[in-house]
Design a protein around this motif. Structure first.
Motif, PDB file in Angstrom:
ATOM      1  N   PHE A 128      26.904 -17.845  28.111  1.00 14.27           N
ATOM      2  CA  PHE A 128      27.435 -16.484  28.184  1.00 14.27           C
ATOM      3  C   PHE A 128      26.675 -15.507  27.291  1.00 14.27           C
ATOM      4  CE2 PHE A 128      30.702 -18.763  30.337  1.00 14.27           C
ATOM      5  CZ  PHE A 128      31.229 -17.846  31.239  1.00 14.27           C
ATOM      6  N   ALA A 129      25.745 -16.020  26.511  1.00 17.17           N
ATOM      7  CA  ALA A 129      24.881 -15.142  25.710  1.00 17.17           C
ATOM      8  C   ALA A 129      23.500 -14.985  26.348  1.00 17.17           C
ATOM      9  CB  ALA A 129      24.736 -15.712  24.299  1.00 17.17           C
ATOM     10  N   THR A 130      23.286 -15.620  27.508  1.00 20.65           N
ATOM     11  CA  THR A 130      21.979 -15.622  28.163  1.00 20.65           C
ATOM     12  C   THR A 130      21.799 -14.367  29.003  1.00 20.65           C
ATOM     13  OG1 THR A 130      21.993 -18.037  28.242  1.00 20.65           O
ATOM     14  CG2 THR A 130      20.519 -16.914  29.765  1.00 20.65           C
ATOM     15  N   ASN A 131      20.600 -13.782  28.964  1.00 17.96           N
ATOM     16  CA  ASN A 131      20.372 -12.555  29.733  1.00 17.96           C
ATOM     17  C   ASN A 131      20.091 -12.868  31.204  1.00 17.96           C
ATOM     18  OD1 ASN A 131      17.525 -13.035  30.140  1.00 17.96           O
ATOM     19  ND2 ASN A 131      17.131 -12.299  28.064  1.00 17.96           N
ATOM     20  N   GLY A 132      20.048 -11.821  32.021  1.00 17.18           N
ATOM     21  CA  GLY A 132      19.913 -11.993  33.458  1.00 17.18           C
ATOM     22  C   GLY A 132      18.629 -12.686  33.881  1.00 17.18           C
ATOM     23  N   ALA A 133      17.534 -12.349  33.244  1.00 17.72           N
ATOM     24  CA  ALA A 133      16.260 -12.973  33.612  1.00 17.72           C
ATOM     25  C   ALA A 133      16.298 -14.475  33.332  1.00 17.72           C
ATOM     26  CB  ALA A 133      15.119 -12.309  32.839  1.00 17.72           C
ATOM     27  N   GLU A 134      16.903 -14.851  32.203  1.00 20.36           N
ATOM     28  CA  GLU A 134      17.008 -16.276  31.869  1.00 20.36           C
ATOM     29  C   GLU A 134      17.982 -16.993  32.805  1.00 20.36           C
ATOM     30  OE1 GLU A 134      16.157 -15.937  27.050  1.00 20.36           O
ATOM     31  OE2 GLU A 134      18.169 -15.586  27.831  1.00 20.36           O
ATOM     32  N   LEU A 135      19.050 -16.312  33.205  1.00 20.59           N
ATOM     33  CA  LEU A 135      19.987 -16.906  34.163  1.00 20.59           C
ATOM     34  C   LEU A 135      19.328 -17.119  35.519  1.00 20.59           C
ATOM     35  CD1 LEU A 135      23.245 -14.924  33.315  1.00 20.59           C
ATOM     36  CD2 LEU A 135      22.765 -17.315  32.786  1.00 20.59           C
ATOM     37  N   LYS A 136      18.472 -16.187  35.904  1.00 18.47           N
ATOM     38  CA  LYS A 136      17.738 -16.344  37.158  1.00 18.47           C
ATOM     39  C   LYS A 136      16.814 -17.549  37.080  1.00 18.47           C
ATOM     40  CE  LYS A 136      14.601 -13.834  40.277  1.00 18.47           C
ATOM     41  NZ  LYS A 136      13.981 -12.521  40.560  1.00 18.47           N
ATOM     42  N   ALA A 137      16.108 -17.689  35.980  1.00 16.88           N
ATOM     43  CA  ALA A 137      15.215 -18.840  35.802  1.00 16.88           C
ATOM     44  C   ALA A 137      16.008 -20.138  35.796  1.00 16.88           C
ATOM     45  CB  ALA A 137      14.426 -18.682  34.504  1.00 16.88           C
ATOM     46  N   LEU A 138      17.186 -20.126  35.177  1.00 19.35           N
ATOM     47  CA  LEU A 138      18.038 -21.305  35.165  1.00 19.35           C
ATOM     48  C   LEU A 138      18.469 -21.678  36.581  1.00 19.35           C
ATOM     49  CD1 LEU A 138      19.821 -23.453  33.796  1.00 19.35           C
ATOM     50  CD2 LEU A 138      21.552 -21.667  33.454  1.00 19.35           C
ATOM     51  N   THR A 139      18.887 -20.677  37.351  1.00 18.73           N
ATOM     52  CA  THR A 139      19.302 -20.931  38.731  1.00 18.73           C
ATOM     53  C   THR A 139      18.164 -21.535  39.539  1.00 18.73           C
ATOM     54  OG1 THR A 139      20.837 -19.054  38.620  1.00 18.73           O
ATOM     55  CG2 THR A 139      20.299 -19.906  40.805  1.00 18.73           C
ATOM     56  N   LEU A 140      16.981 -20.955  39.407  1.00 19.64           N
ATOM     57  CA  LEU A 140      15.826 -21.466  40.163  1.00 19.64           C
ATOM     58  C   LEU A 140      15.498 -22.901  39.765  1.00 19.64           C
ATOM     59  CD1 LEU A 140      13.588 -18.279  40.214  1.00 19.64           C
ATOM     60  CD2 LEU A 140      14.588 -19.421  42.203  1.00 19.64           C
ATOM     61  N   SER A 141      15.666 -23.236  38.501  1.00 20.41           N
ATOM     62  CA  SER A 141      15.387 -24.613  38.071  1.00 20.41           C
ATOM     63  C   SER A 141      16.399 -25.590  38.666  1.00 20.41           C
ATOM     64  CB  SER A 141      15.410 -24.706  36.539  1.00 20.41           C
ATOM     65  OG  SER A 141      16.734 -24.602  36.028  1.00 20.41           O
ATOM     66  N   LEU A 142      17.621 -25.114  38.909  1.00 23.31           N
ATOM     67  CA  LEU A 142      18.670 -25.990  39.425  1.00 23.31           C
ATOM     68  C   LEU A 142      18.673 -26.092  40.951  1.00 23.31           C
ATOM     69  CD1 LEU A 142      21.504 -24.935  36.943  1.00 23.31           C
ATOM     70  CD2 LEU A 142      20.343 -27.140  37.029  1.00 23.31           C
ATOM     71  N   VAL A 143      17.877 -25.250  41.624  1.00 25.10           N
ATOM     72  CA  VAL A 143      17.736 -25.383  43.083  1.00 25.10           C
ATOM     73  C   VAL A 143      16.309 -25.820  43.451  1.00 25.10           C
ATOM     74  CG1 VAL A 143      19.555 -23.723  43.605  1.00 25.10           C
ATOM     75  CG2 VAL A 143      17.184 -22.919  43.434  1.00 25.10           C
ATOM     76  N   GLU A 144      15.561 -26.283  42.463  1.00 24.55           N
ATOM     77  CA  GLU A 144      14.202 -26.744  42.726  1.00 24.55           C
ATOM     78  C   GLU A 144      14.232 -27.887  43.749  1.00 24.55           C
ATOM     79  OE1 GLU A 144      10.277 -28.394  40.274  1.00 24.55           O
ATOM     80  OE2 GLU A 144      12.122 -27.856  39.205  1.00 24.55           O
ATOM     81  N   GLY A 145      13.355 -27.792  44.750  1.00 22.35           N
ATOM     82  CA  GLY A 145      13.283 -28.805  45.785  1.00 22.35           C
ATOM     83  C   GLY A 145      14.199 -28.557  46.967  1.00 22.35           C
ATOM     84  N   TRP A 146      15.029 -27.509  46.906  1.00 23.82           N
ATOM     85  CA  TRP A 146      15.882 -27.160  48.042  1.00 23.82           C
ATOM     86  C   TRP A 146      15.026 -26.492  49.124  1.00 23.82           C
ATOM     87  CZ3 TRP A 146      21.553 -25.469  46.939  1.00 23.82           C
ATOM     88  CH2 TRP A 146      22.123 -26.338  46.008  1.00 23.82           C
ATOM     89  N   HIS A 147      15.627 -26.198  50.257  1.00 25.75           N
ATOM     90  CA  HIS A 147      14.910 -25.569  51.359  1.00 25.75           C
ATOM     91  C   HIS A 147      14.185 -24.318  50.856  1.00 25.75           C
ATOM     92  CE1 HIS A 147      14.117 -23.402  55.086  1.00 25.75           C
ATOM     93  NE2 HIS A 147      14.369 -24.528  55.746  1.00 25.75           N
ATOM     94  N   PRO A 148      12.893 -24.191  51.181  1.00 25.90           N
ATOM     95  CA  PRO A 148      12.124 -23.062  50.636  1.00 25.90           C
ATOM     96  C   PRO A 148      12.692 -21.701  51.010  1.00 25.90           C
ATOM     97  CG  PRO A 148      10.877 -24.256  52.333  1.00 25.90           C
ATOM     98  CD  PRO A 148      12.052 -25.100  51.976  1.00 25.90           C
ATOM     99  N   GLY A 149      13.315 -21.608  52.178  1.00 19.21           N
ATOM    100  CA  GLY A 149      13.917 -20.338  52.560  1.00 19.21           C
ATOM    101  C   GLY A 149      15.042 -19.940  51.628  1.00 19.21           C
TER     102      GLY A 149
END
Length: 262
Positions: A128-149
């Motif tokens: 909850f102290a993480t900024n939006g850019a870091e949250l976006k990077a976190l999300t992308l790391s957690l969907v790595e390998g999912w459908h490219p679309g």
């Protein structure tokens, strides 16, 4: 009833309606037995702007008219929902409520990533102290390998729009003794978004309560009117809480409701 506020002011009326959300101070004081518990899920809400045609073109047409949940490994999921305004905000407010000014907004795709709290590689305090850019990077790391679309859609989130949410749920309670205090919406029946009826249930509360208060203004005893509202509300609202918890548990690993309801 007199309500006292933190700034030292107060207000007096015939009825106090606690419509103050999941962290309701009214509920904590009035119905301390009504529990709100952590459902075990963490969500990262964001928006994919549809300012141009490029982002919109990434989304298959069949996904532009409804909410879609994509379930991945470990019951991680991404929810997608288009928000496409029939009328620009400024035009709608000018027509309906000229004294209200809303912030500008344009069409977008709601893009919500969710997972069990154990799969988030940081504490809640850090999340909850993480900024939006870091949250976006976190999300992308957690969907790595999912459908490219799907990964491409997630990658187009506006970082400034992303924020974390802890999913919480109420625990159903039995009918309480009616007084001149009552509760409405998330203050009494917050639920997970698994069946998407939280807001509609609160609106139903408002309709039912309004109808009962109109009866009271027409001569029905106020206590009877409020009891009728609470009796009806408790039935449909906790049915929705249970259904939402059950679907959330089966679909995305939400904690089940505590086995002993108060």
């Amino acid at each position: 009833m007199t309500a006292h506020f933190a700034d030292g002011t107060s207000a007096t009326g015939d009825v106090l309606i606690g419509a103050d959300g999941v962290n309701s101070a009214t509920r904590r004081q009035y119905l301390p037995q009504a529990q709100v518990v952590d459902a075990g899920l963490r969500l990262l809400y964001g928006k994919v702007p549809f300012a141009g045609d490029q982002a919109r073109a990434l989304v298959p047409p069949e996904l532009l008219g409804l909410w879609t949940t994509v379930i991945g490994p470990g019951k991680r999921f991404v929810g997608l929902a288009p928000v496409q305004y029939r009328e620009p905000m400024h035009r709608a407010t000018a027509r309906l409520a000229s004294d209200i000014e809303l912030s500008d907004d344009s069409d977008y795709l709601a893009c919500v990533f969710g997972t069990r709290r154990e799969q988030i590689p940081c504490t809640d305090e850090e999340l909850f102290a993480t900024n939006g850019a870091e949250l976006k990077a976190l999300t992308l790391s957690l969907v790595e390998g999912w459908h490219p679309g799907l990964v491409e859609i997630v990658s187009r989130q506006d970082p400034a729009s992303i924020f974390p949410v802890s999913v919480r749920t109420s625990v159903p309670v039995a009918t309480w003794e009616t007084t001149a205090v009552t509760l409405l919406g998330d203050a009494i029946h917050v639920m997970s978004p698994a069946i998407g009826v939280g807001a509609n249930t609160a609106l139903r509360d408002a309709r039912v309560l309004t109808a009962r208060l109109v009866q009271a203004s027409g001569g029905r005893p106020l206590a009877d009117a409020l009891h009728a509202y609470e009796e009806e509300m408790i039935g449909y609202c906790f049915d929705a809480v249970r259904a939402s918890a059950a679907r959330g548990h089966n679909l995305v690993g939400q904690d089940p409701l505590p086995s002993t309801e108060v």
